[in-house]
Design an enzyme around this catalytic site. Structure first.
Site, PDB file in Angstrom:
ATOM      1  N   THR A  10      46.914  39.264  38.614  1.00 29.42           N
ATOM      2  CA  THR A  10      47.048  39.939  37.321  1.00 29.42           C
ATOM      3  C   THR A  10      45.725  40.517  36.830  1.00 29.42           C
ATOM      4  OG1 THR A  10      46.730  37.828  36.157  1.00 29.42           O
ATOM      5  CG2 THR A  10      48.993  38.481  36.644  1.00 29.42           C
ATOM      6  N   TYR A 136      27.593  32.306  42.693  1.00 32.65           N
ATOM      7  CA  TYR A 136      28.741  33.113  43.095  1.00 32.65           C
ATOM      8  C   TYR A 136      28.572  33.607  44.529  1.00 32.65           C
ATOM      9  CZ  TYR A 136      32.127  36.974  42.975  1.00 32.65           C
ATOM     10  OH  TYR A 136      33.170  37.835  43.260  1.00 32.65           O
TER      11      TYR A 136
END
Length: 321
Positions: A10, A136
């Site tokens: 989404t 990350y």
């Protein structure tokens, strides 16, 4: 019937995939787009339950804890731990369910900070990433290591794509976590709306940093098309860079000018050099991609910026901000 699970379905790229798939209307594929409301992928049992429900043959793995430069700088440990949990749970669940293919999404920020340019797929592990987002970056690098491990031990066709900076409709515009383009779109729109008593010509938009760093940006619809091609056609555990051509690299100041033009902003642009620039450049080579798809046409940058700005204006109420 091939059933494809999209994690992070989404978000920016997930929505782009939905748009491309809706246009294709492919009869022999069934797509399931899972968002954070459908499953907490940091939870191993919840991840297994999602795979039990969907029973996918293939996975496009987009889900991640993500954020812009300043969010990364302040939360490297969280980015490392959360993304390692998500990636391990998804890849292990895919293996346990016998998925024939997994395509995971990495990022050009995983490449070494000190390196030669352009960077290519062979250089991922050649040195430490930039200090601003090492959490990350290392978590994403480990996907490449896990892919090789699953292939070596079980023969799994788990692979990864490395896109350059992504932008488009349905982005995340929250000021504390947004990447550079949605962040600028949010701030410029806000500047134009506030203090209506001040003439627009007298307003100043601030570009964070010197404006000089160079970046390649890929429109989310283009990336979605390329990821679908990888899912259907690319048969290697070696990662593949999905990036615009090198000559399409632009400065951050160029980005600000394009966004100003898309908004028809009449004020001034000013750089705040007290803000961090991050990595100066991370030019990526798409030579490998071009060897497979020499004629792929990327959307014009200014046209894609205009579409993205128009989407934000039209969907302001429901945009993530």
């Amino acid at each position: 019937m091939r059933k494809i699970l999209v994690t992070g379905g989404t978000g920016l790229v997930g929505k782009a995939l939905q748009d491309v798939i809706a246009e294709e209307k492919c009869a022999d594929e069934e797509w399931y787009f899972a968002g954070s409301k459908d499953c907490d992928l940091t939870d191993e049992s919840a991840t297994r339950s999602l795979f039990d429900r969907v029973k996918p043959n293939c996975v496009i793995h987009l889900a991640a804890m993500v954020g812009g430069l300043f969010h990364n700088m302040n939360n490297n440990l969280d980015f490392l731990r959360v993304n390692i949990q998500i990636n391990d749970n998804v890849l292990q669940a895919a293996h346990a369910h016998g998925c024939e293919k997994v395509v995971s999404c990495l990022s050009t920020c995983i490449f070494p900070d000190k390196t030669k340019y352009p960077i290519d797929e062979t250089m991922v592990h050649n040195g430490p990433p930039h200090s601003s987002n090492y959490g990350y970056s290392y978590a994403k690098r480990l996907i490449d290591i896990q892919n090789r491990g699953y292939y070596d031990k079980y023969g799994c066709m788990f692979t990864s794509v490395i896109p350059c900076n992504i932008f488009g409709p349905n982005d995340n515009y929250k000021p504390t976590v947004s990447h550079v383009i949605p962040g600028m779109i949010y701030r410029m729109h806000k500047l134009m709306q506030e203090n209506p008593e001040i003439a627009e010509e007298e307003k100043t938009f601030t570009v964070y940093g010197s404006g000089k760093p160079l970046r390649q940006f890929i429109y989310s619809i283009d990336l979605a098309k390329l990821m679908i091609w990888v899912l259907r056609n690319y048969e290697s555990v070696e990662p593949i860079i999905l990036s615009v051509d090198e000559e399409q690299e632009v400065t951050i100041y160029d980005v600000a000018k394009a966004i100003a033009a898309a908004f028809n902003f009449k004020g001034k642009l000013e750089c705040d050099t007290s803000k961090a620039d991050g990595q100066y450049k991370k030019t990526a080579s798409n030579k490998k991609l071009r060897s497979f798809l020499p004629d792929f046409k990327f959307t014009d940058f200014n046209e894609a910026i205009k579409t993205s700005v128009d989407w934000y204006i039209q969907h302001y109420d429901e945009a993530r901000k």
